[in-house]
Structures are given as C-alpha cells and as structure tokens.
Design a protein around this motif. Structure first.
Motif, PDB file in Angstrom:
ATOM      1  N   GLU A   1       0.897  -1.099  -0.018  1.00  0.00           N
ATOM      2  CA  GLU A   1      -0.403  -0.030  -0.293  1.00  0.00           C
ATOM      3  C   GLU A   1       0.926   1.679   0.431  1.00  0.00           C
ATOM      4  O   GLU A   1       2.021   0.930   0.796  1.00  0.00           O
ATOM      5  CB  GLU A   1      -1.085   0.535   1.367  1.00  0.00           C
ATOM      6  CG  GLU A   1      -2.208   1.208   1.033  1.00  0.00           C
ATOM      7  CD  GLU A   1      -2.834   1.174   1.978  1.00  0.00           C
ATOM      8  OE1 GLU A   1      -3.478   2.367   2.828  1.00  0.00           O
ATOM      9  OE2 GLU A   1      -3.237  -0.231   3.362  1.00  0.00           O
ATOM     10  N   GLY A   2       0.161   2.645  -1.206  1.00  0.00           N
ATOM     11  CA  GLY A   2       1.282   4.040  -1.239  1.00  0.00           C
ATOM     12  C   GLY A   2       2.330   3.495  -2.078  1.00  0.00           C
ATOM     13  O   GLY A   2       2.956   4.946  -1.748  1.00  0.00           O
ATOM     14  N   HIS A   3       2.777   1.898  -2.461  1.00  0.00           N
ATOM     15  CA  HIS A   3       3.751   2.125  -3.327  1.00  0.00           C
ATOM     16  C   HIS A   3       3.923   1.457  -4.532  1.00  0.00           C
ATOM     17  O   HIS A   3       3.500   2.166  -5.754  1.00  0.00           O
ATOM     18  CB  HIS A   3       4.640   0.990  -2.602  1.00  0.00           C
ATOM     19  CG  HIS A   3       5.462   1.554  -1.410  1.00  0.00           C
ATOM     20  ND1 HIS A   3       6.305   3.013  -1.399  1.00  0.00           N
ATOM     21  CD2 HIS A   3       4.625   1.816   0.303  1.00  0.00           C
ATOM     22  CE1 HIS A   3       6.544   3.301   0.293  1.00  0.00           C
ATOM     23  NE2 HIS A   3       5.834   2.617   0.474  1.00  0.00           N
ATOM     24  N   TRP A   4       3.647   0.438  -4.775  1.00  0.00           N
ATOM     25  CA  TRP A   4       3.188  -1.014  -5.522  1.00  0.00           C
ATOM     26  C   TRP A   4       1.651  -1.957  -5.051  1.00  0.00           C
ATOM     27  O   TRP A   4       2.203  -2.316  -3.964  1.00  0.00           O
ATOM     28  CB  TRP A   4       4.351  -0.961  -6.476  1.00  0.00           C
ATOM     29  CG  TRP A   4       5.242  -1.233  -5.893  1.00  0.00           C
ATOM     30  CD1 TRP A   4       6.306  -0.831  -5.226  1.00  0.00           C
ATOM     31  CD2 TRP A   4       5.798  -2.660  -5.261  1.00  0.00           C
ATOM     32  NE1 TRP A   4       7.395  -1.180  -4.355  1.00  0.00           N
ATOM     33  CE2 TRP A   4       6.303  -2.780  -4.052  1.00  0.00           C
ATOM     34  CE3 TRP A   4       4.532  -3.601  -4.982  1.00  0.00           C
ATOM     35  CZ2 TRP A   4       7.564  -3.848  -3.782  1.00  0.00           C
ATOM     36  CZ3 TRP A   4       5.413  -4.893  -4.341  1.00  0.00           C
ATOM     37  CH2 TRP A   4       6.629  -5.144  -3.170  1.00  0.00           C
ATOM     38  N   GLY A   5       1.560  -2.211  -6.736  1.00  0.00           N
ATOM     39  CA  GLY A   5       0.636  -3.457  -6.819  1.00  0.00           C
ATOM     40  C   GLY A   5       1.681  -4.893  -7.373  1.00  0.00           C
ATOM     41  O   GLY A   5       2.041  -4.007  -8.744  1.00  0.00           O
ATOM     42  N   ILE A   6       1.183  -5.656  -7.445  1.00  0.00           N
ATOM     43  CA  ILE A   6       1.883  -6.795  -8.197  1.00  0.00           C
ATOM     44  C   ILE A   6       0.617  -7.875  -8.541  1.00  0.00           C
ATOM     45  O   ILE A   6       0.734  -8.591  -7.297  1.00  0.00           O
ATOM     46  CB  ILE A   6       3.398  -7.014  -7.563  1.00  0.00           C
ATOM     47  CG1 ILE A   6       4.527  -6.805  -8.173  1.00  0.00           C
ATOM     48  CG2 ILE A   6       3.623  -9.037  -8.927  1.00  0.00           C
ATOM     49  CD1 ILE A   6       5.643  -6.683  -7.008  1.00  0.00           C
ATOM     50  N   ARG A   7       0.218  -8.777 -10.125  1.00  0.00           N
ATOM     51  CA  ARG A   7      -0.754  -9.581 -10.271  1.00  0.00           C
ATOM     52  C   ARG A   7      -0.223 -10.211 -11.315  1.00  0.00           C
ATOM     53  O   ARG A   7       0.008  -9.360 -12.704  1.00  0.00           O
ATOM     54  CB  ARG A   7      -1.952  -8.799  -9.859  1.00  0.00           C
ATOM     55  CG  ARG A   7      -2.778 -10.248 -10.472  1.00  0.00           C
ATOM     56  CD  ARG A   7      -4.238  -9.712  -9.197  1.00  0.00           C
ATOM     57  NE  ARG A   7      -5.115  -8.640 -10.174  1.00  0.00           N
ATOM     58  CZ  ARG A   7      -5.309  -7.546  -9.392  1.00  0.00           C
ATOM     59  NH1 ARG A   7      -4.859  -7.094  -8.709  1.00  0.00           N
ATOM     60  NH2 ARG A   7      -6.244  -6.718 -11.273  1.00  0.00           N
ATOM     61  N   ILE A   8       0.002 -11.376 -11.645  1.00  0.00           N
ATOM     62  CA  ILE A   8       0.402 -11.770 -12.860  1.00  0.00           C
ATOM     63  C   ILE A   8      -1.289 -12.322 -13.266  1.00  0.00           C
ATOM     64  O   ILE A   8      -1.045 -13.975 -12.376  1.00  0.00           O
ATOM     65  CB  ILE A   8       1.338 -12.599 -13.091  1.00  0.00           C
ATOM     66  CG1 ILE A   8       2.381 -12.045 -12.322  1.00  0.00           C
ATOM     67  CG2 ILE A   8       1.800 -13.696 -14.397  1.00  0.00           C
ATOM     68  CD1 ILE A   8       4.393 -12.725 -12.543  1.00  0.00           C
ATOM     69  N   GLU A   9      -1.656 -12.063 -14.192  1.00  0.00           N
ATOM     70  CA  GLU A   9      -2.824 -13.725 -14.178  1.00  0.00           C
ATOM     71  C   GLU A   9      -2.818 -14.174 -15.478  1.00  0.00           C
ATOM     72  O   GLU A   9      -2.935 -13.317 -16.886  1.00  0.00           O
ATOM     73  CB  GLU A   9      -3.899 -12.531 -14.746  1.00  0.00           C
ATOM     74  CG  GLU A   9      -4.807 -13.906 -14.309  1.00  0.00           C
ATOM     75  CD  GLU A   9      -6.368 -12.182 -14.731  1.00  0.00           C
ATOM     76  OE1 GLU A   9      -7.903 -13.111 -14.583  1.00  0.00           O
ATOM     77  OE2 GLU A   9      -6.195 -11.695 -14.911  1.00  0.00           O
ATOM     78  N   ASN A  10      -3.085 -15.778 -16.124  1.00  0.00           N
ATOM     79  CA  ASN A  10      -3.606 -17.010 -16.967  1.00  0.00           C
ATOM     80  C   ASN A  10      -4.477 -17.045 -16.873  1.00  0.00           C
ATOM     81  O   ASN A  10      -5.299 -17.580 -15.461  1.00  0.00           O
ATOM     82  CB  ASN A  10      -2.172 -17.216 -17.599  1.00  0.00           C
ATOM     83  CG  ASN A  10      -1.501 -16.758 -17.627  1.00  0.00           C
ATOM     84  OD1 ASN A  10      -1.270 -15.707 -18.108  1.00  0.00           O
ATOM     85  ND2 ASN A  10       0.246 -17.483 -18.029  1.00  0.00           N
ATOM     86  N   LEU A  11      -5.675 -17.143 -17.645  1.00  0.00           N
ATOM     87  CA  LEU A  11      -6.256 -18.313 -18.071  1.00  0.00           C
ATOM     88  C   LEU A  11      -6.216 -19.451 -18.136  1.00  0.00           C
ATOM     89  O   LEU A  11      -5.624 -19.876 -19.101  1.00  0.00           O
ATOM     90  CB  LEU A  11      -7.983 -17.549 -18.508  1.00  0.00           C
ATOM     91  CG  LEU A  11      -8.036 -16.300 -18.417  1.00  0.00           C
ATOM     92  CD1 LEU A  11      -9.941 -16.320 -19.125  1.00  0.00           C
ATOM     93  CD2 LEU A  11      -8.468 -16.379 -17.199  1.00  0.00           C
ATOM     94  N   ILE A  12      -7.228 -20.721 -17.217  1.00  0.00           N
ATOM     95  CA  ILE A  12      -6.365 -22.108 -17.147  1.00  0.00           C
ATOM     96  C   ILE A  12      -7.374 -23.168 -17.594  1.00  0.00           C
ATOM     97  O   ILE A  12      -8.501 -22.977 -16.433  1.00  0.00           O
ATOM     98  CB  ILE A  12      -5.945 -22.048 -16.233  1.00  0.00           C
ATOM     99  CG1 ILE A  12      -6.736 -22.499 -14.726  1.00  0.00           C
ATOM    100  CG2 ILE A  12      -4.601 -22.019 -15.937  1.00  0.00           C
ATOM    101  CD1 ILE A  12      -5.464 -22.353 -13.601  1.00  0.00           C
ATOM    102  N   LEU A  13      -7.399 -23.699 -18.630  1.00  0.00           N
ATOM    103  CA  LEU A  13      -8.819 -25.042 -18.743  1.00  0.00           C
ATOM    104  C   LEU A  13      -8.396 -26.223 -17.745  1.00  0.00           C
ATOM    105  O   LEU A  13      -7.242 -26.442 -17.862  1.00  0.00           O
ATOM    106  CB  LEU A  13      -9.161 -25.449 -19.953  1.00  0.00           C
ATOM    107  CG  LEU A  13      -9.233 -25.860 -20.467  1.00  0.00           C
ATOM    108  CD1 LEU A  13     -10.803 -25.894 -20.063  1.00  0.00           C
ATOM    109  CD2 LEU A  13      -8.892 -26.441 -21.793  1.00  0.00           C
ATOM    110  N   VAL A  14      -9.054 -26.661 -16.900  1.00  0.00           N
ATOM    111  CA  VAL A  14      -9.133 -28.058 -16.612  1.00  0.00           C
ATOM    112  C   VAL A  14      -9.306 -29.051 -17.183  1.00  0.00           C
ATOM    113  O   VAL A  14     -10.541 -29.082 -18.281  1.00  0.00           O
ATOM    114  CB  VAL A  14     -10.099 -28.370 -15.344  1.00  0.00           C
ATOM    115  CG1 VAL A  14     -10.084 -29.354 -15.006  1.00  0.00           C
ATOM    116  CG2 VAL A  14     -10.217 -27.175 -13.832  1.00  0.00           C
TER     117      VAL A  14
END
Length: 599
Positions: free
Chosen positions: A515-528
């Motif tokens: 908070e107050g600095h940066w955010g990180i997220r990495i997202e792919n979609l995956i199939l079962v």
C-alpha cells in the motif's frame, strides 16, 4: 471509448442521502436497513438503476453492502476494496467494516445490544443469506423484517431499467442447441422429482437459450427470469422490446414469452415440486411459491455446472479468442515499451491505447470489465478503476499493473500483467518473482479428481508465505465462454469446496500489494483437463494454459527460480512466440522475440 472515466457516484452527497434514508427507516418502523450491492438477479455487476450501494455511499466496488443504523452506517467490504473504500466514501458518515472477518450479525449485535428491527428488500437477498443471518441473530432480540426498498423510495432520479436488444449466440460457438440443453436439463429435473426449476441468473438464461444481451455493462446478458419445465418447455419473463423477430424465431415454439412484470403471478401459478436455488434466487421467490402452497425443492440452479464445464466448441472459441486477444496485447505492449520511457503517459492514455489495440481485431464487442490500470501506488488498489480525478502519470521507476479483458463473439478474456517502467522500485523484483513462482506452481499442478479450489489455493501462495507475504483475494475465479468474466461455481480459493471438473476455465492470479507504493499481479486463464494416467492409474486432472502473452522478464530474479520453474517459463515464452509471432506487425514481432528470449 468503451470505458467511462468519469466518477459515477457522488460521495459528497452521501451524508444528505444517508439522512434521507434514516428518515425513511424511522417512518417504516424500523431500526435499520441493509443496502446490498446485488440486484434481483444477484449479479456482481449491476445496471445503473440497481446501483443502490454506490448511490448511497459512493463506493463503486463490485462486492459489499451497507448496514444503516441510527448512529452508524457500516460499509462491509472484503480485502480487495479496503484501500478503495477509504478513498470513495465519506468517512465522517460511513464506517468501513472488514468483511467477512467481521460478520454482519456480530456487528449488529454489538451496535444494537437492546435489539431492533432491521429491514431488507426480499428481492435483493437470497434465501440462504437471510436464513444464515436469522440463525446468527437468534436470541439477540434483533428482528429481520421484510420491507419495501427504502432506497428506491428516496432515489428521485433513479435511471430506468435497461432495454438493450438481445442477440443470437451462434451454434458454432455454443456447441449445442437450446432445445438439446433444455431436454437434457429437463430430464435431470425429473430425476430430482421436480416438475420445474426457477432460473433467476441472467447468465444461466443466456447460456440455456443460446442468446446474449447488453443490459449489464461488460456482461453479455439480458435481465430476465425463467421457469424451465421438466418437459423441456421454458417460460421466459422478459420485456418484449428486447427481442427482435430473429431472436423470437430462434427461441422457437417451446419458449413461451411473458412480460417480466408477470413473474410473481407466474410463480404462484406453478404446480408440483419446483427447484429453487437458495444461493442465487431472491428470498421473495421462495415466499411466493410457499404462499401459493407450491412444494419447493431447494437445490442448485441446474444450469450452473453444465455452463461451467465447457464443451468442445466453447473451448475452441475461448482458445481462438485468447490467441486474437494476445496478438492485440502484444501490439499494445510493444507500443507501451517504446512510449513509456518518453514520459507524458497517464493511466487513461494506457487504457485507451489498450482498448484501441483490441478494437483493431475487428471483433471486439466490449471489454469484459473496466480495465484496472494502476501506476505506482494505484496498483496497490486491487480493483482500482481510473477516473479523471484519479488519473496518474506513468512514471519511470514505478510499476504499472494492467488487468483487462475483452468480450468477443467466440470467447471472453481476462489477463493481468505487471510491468516495470524503467528501473523497478526497491523490493518489487523479489515480490514479483515470488508471485510468478506461485502462478507457475498452480499452472503446473496435477491433482486427483474430486479436489476443489480450496485444496489448490496454497500452491499459489507458498512462495509468498515463505517470505511472510500474502494477498487478500482469491487466487482464481471461473470465467464464462463468451459470457460473464466472473462465473461460478468453481474458484481457486480457500473457501471454495466445488470439485474441479474438465472443461472448467479459471483465472490463475496470485498477487502482492504494498500500500502506498505498488501492486503486483500476474494472471493467465487456465482450462481444467483430464491428465494422462500415471502411477497406479488413478484419475487426475491438470491445467492447460489459454493466455499467451509474455511476462516481464525485467522483474524476475532468475537466480531465485528453480530449474523446473525456469524451464516452465522458457517453454511458455517459446509457445507465446510460436503462436503470436506470425500474427503481429514486424515491429511487434521484433519486440516479442526479445521479450520471449530464454532466461
């Protein structure tokens, strides 16, 4: 543009509207009133006419509710919105409450030790929700009272309900006719001993009838109710102006059309046992049936699981949409990598450029949700939506988090990439690498059939936990096939007990936020998918990746990755270049080749 950058709500009006509501509460003989985010269809996203929570409080998040009492108005929000809510609501009038850690019942008992009457609109809460709340309030002296909607009574300029036209979802993308679906589900109703099922979720109705709509921003659904009969016949309660002659012909003779205003009377006219989902149908649906002495079987919406387990045509459409979307993303990322170092870009500039890249495909119907584009500290707001007042420059030495998606005729996409703008800030590469390790661990998972999202969630968090980090949201949600970007019933989450099954498509999106600095997220979609037999031959499942866009190598501490993790990422990037390289312009291909180099 698809995305509106204005601030829709008016937080400065919150206290005045709150005072009006309190007067209405007193006039109704109540002590308090619950204002949910949800509409009568229990959707995550709502039409402007149903944005009651935002109108009252100024909070624009996609989940939460407000409990208004004489001396306090609690805005209940989960971990995704704890930064956002403080920026949007008037904190002198509204009190953020950390939910679900703090339950509504416990909060009410603390605030009203002498009891009271709490009103709720039975069309905006499910039976399960109200039953659980009543049980939790037993012995407290606090009564739950059904009420007319008090927000609607004071909202003088409330927008009209949406009347967007419906369209046919082509059979080559649906993979099964509506008649085949209705016959299959009708037979399942007979097996349950039910003569009919009440459908209140717009995406269930859209999937079942192979139609799409535009009543809800970003979600291709039509607001309607329906009753599916065991013989495959369906009664659709909808405003007739939404249905063109082509759509009416598509629906056919086995679908009876009635106005949405006839829904209550239609419920009371039913005979025999009726299946109703206590977790999605409005509380009032059960009341109408029970008052008409119609037997109710409480059970899951019969469309939920079949809709989540995509057939071969739906999977093919989703794969094609992701390839198309990835090509647009690569063109955009190539542009961004050249434009950002020159300075002068803002978050809104980035969002517009990304939407333009997707529009360049010639097949973009809409974005699948308002693009989350957070520069620097805005990236730490998990569901941040840029507006003109919050628009921030994209500065060197910061991170830029972009979570976006698109609606195409054949599929729905959702992808997050976190990018370094110049030299990464202190600590960002370490956190990014740990988030990446979690994303890889879940991508590689092989697991016994019958396990649920709660059994796999820790895989995405383990590397973060080892450093004392965590994130306050689920790791993944279900995604519809050319439908809603958030789809039940399966999730990758500590609280999801729904077994994963072949054909389900989920997001894989661990993150970390300072908070107050940066955010990180990495997202792919995956199939079962069904995994090949190994060992003693037990049934196992695995994930296939659908998203093909490079991950920023400038944020990876390569020495922290295991040989297996490096191999996975190199193989992934090789797959990205092989699939997307031939589809993009020469400059973008050169950029992509560099971005996909082995570690």
């Amino acid at each position: 543009m698809f995305q509106d950058f204005t601030t829709r709500s008016a937080p400065e009006h919150g206290p005045a509207r709150l005072e009006q509501l309190r007067e209405a509460i007193t006039h109704a003989g109540l002590t308090g009133f619950i204002v949910p985010r949800a509409d009568a269809h229990q959707g995550e996203y709502v039409a402007d006419c149903d944005a009651r929570l935002g109108w009252l409080t100024g909070f624009t998040g996609s989940a939460g509710f407000c409990a208004v009492l004489p001396e306090v108005a609690g805005v209940f929000i989960d971990g995704r919105y704890r930064v956002q809510v403080r920026a949007e609501v008037d904190l002198a009038a509204f009190t953020p409450v950390h939910w679900p850690e703090i339950k509504l019942a416990a909060w009410l008992i603390e605030q009203l030790p002498k009891g009271g009457r709490i009103g709720f609109d039975p069309w905006l809460h499910t039976r399960r929700e109200i039953d659980e709340l009543r049980r939790a309030l037993e012995g407290s002296g606090i009564e739950l009272a059904e009420s007319a909607n008090l927000i609607d009574a004071i909202w003088s300029d409330r927008p009209a309900p949406p009347l967007a036209p419906a369209r046919i979802h082509p059979p080559e993308f649906a993979g099964e006719t509506s008649g085949e679906k209705r016959a299959r589900l009708g037979a399942a109703l007979t097996d349950l001993g039910a003569e009919a099922a009440v459908l209140t979720l717009p995406d269930s109705i859209a999937w079942l009838l192979n139609i799409r709509g535009a009543d809800i921003p970003r979600n291709p659904v039509m607001q309607a109710f329906a009753v599916l009969h065991a013989n495959g016949h369906l009664t659709l309660f909808v405003e007739g102006t939404k249905l063109s002659e082509d759509v009416r012909v598509h629906l056919g003779d086995e679908v009876t059309l009635r106005p949405i205003s006839a829904f209550e009377a239609g419920l009371r006219s039913l005979t025999g046992p009726v299946l109703v989902d206590p977790g999605s149908a409005p509380h009032q649906v059960g009341r109408e049936l029970q008052e008409a002495e119609v037997a109710v079987i409480w059970g899951e919406d019969p469309c939920i699981l079949p809709k989540a387990c995509k057939n071969a045509a739906e999977v093919a459409g989703m794969k094609a949409a992701h390839i198309r979307d990835a090509a647009a993303l690569v063109e955009f990322l190539c542009w961004l990598d050249h434009a950002a170092p020159q300075g002068g870009l803002t978050e809104i500039d980035v969002v517009k450029a990304l939407e333009n890249a997707r529009r360049g495909t010639g097949q973009l119907l809409d974005i699948s949700f308002d693009t989350i584009c957070g520069a620097g500290p805005n990236g730490a707001i998990v569901h941040y939506r840029v507006t003109e007042p919050t628009n921030r420059p994209v500065n060197a030495g910061e991170l830029l988090l972009i979570d976006s998606g698109a609606q195409y005729p054949d599929g729905t996409t959702d992808i997050t990439r976190t990018l370094a703008i110049g030299q990464p800030p202190e600590g960002a590469a370490e956190a990014f690498t740990r988030v990446l390790q979690g994303m890889i661990a879940l991508s590689r998972a092989r697991f016994p059939k019958g396990l649920a999202g709660r059994d796999l969630d820790a895989l995405a968090r383990s590397a973060l936990w080892a450093a004392g980090y965590d994130y306050d949201h689920g790791t993944g949600h279900g995604v519809g096939a050319a439908l809603c970007v958030h789809e039940g019933p399966a999730r990758i989450s500590r609280i999801s007990d729904v077994p994963l099954a072949p054909g389900m498509i989920l997001s894989n999106e661990p993150g970390y936020y300072r908070e107050g600095h940066w955010g990180i997220r990495i997202e792919n979609l995956i199939l079962v998918e069904t995994a090949p037999k190994l060992g003693d031959g037990r049934d196992h499942l695995a994930f296939a990746t659908l998203t093909w866009v490079p991950i920023d190598r400038r944020l990876i501490l390569v020495e922290r990755l295991s040989a297996t993790e490096r191999d996975w990422l190199d193989t992934y990037h090789a797959g990205v270049f092989a699939r997307i390289g031939p589809l993009v312009s020469a400059p973008a291909r050169d950029w992509l080749k560099a971005a996909c180099q082995p570690l």
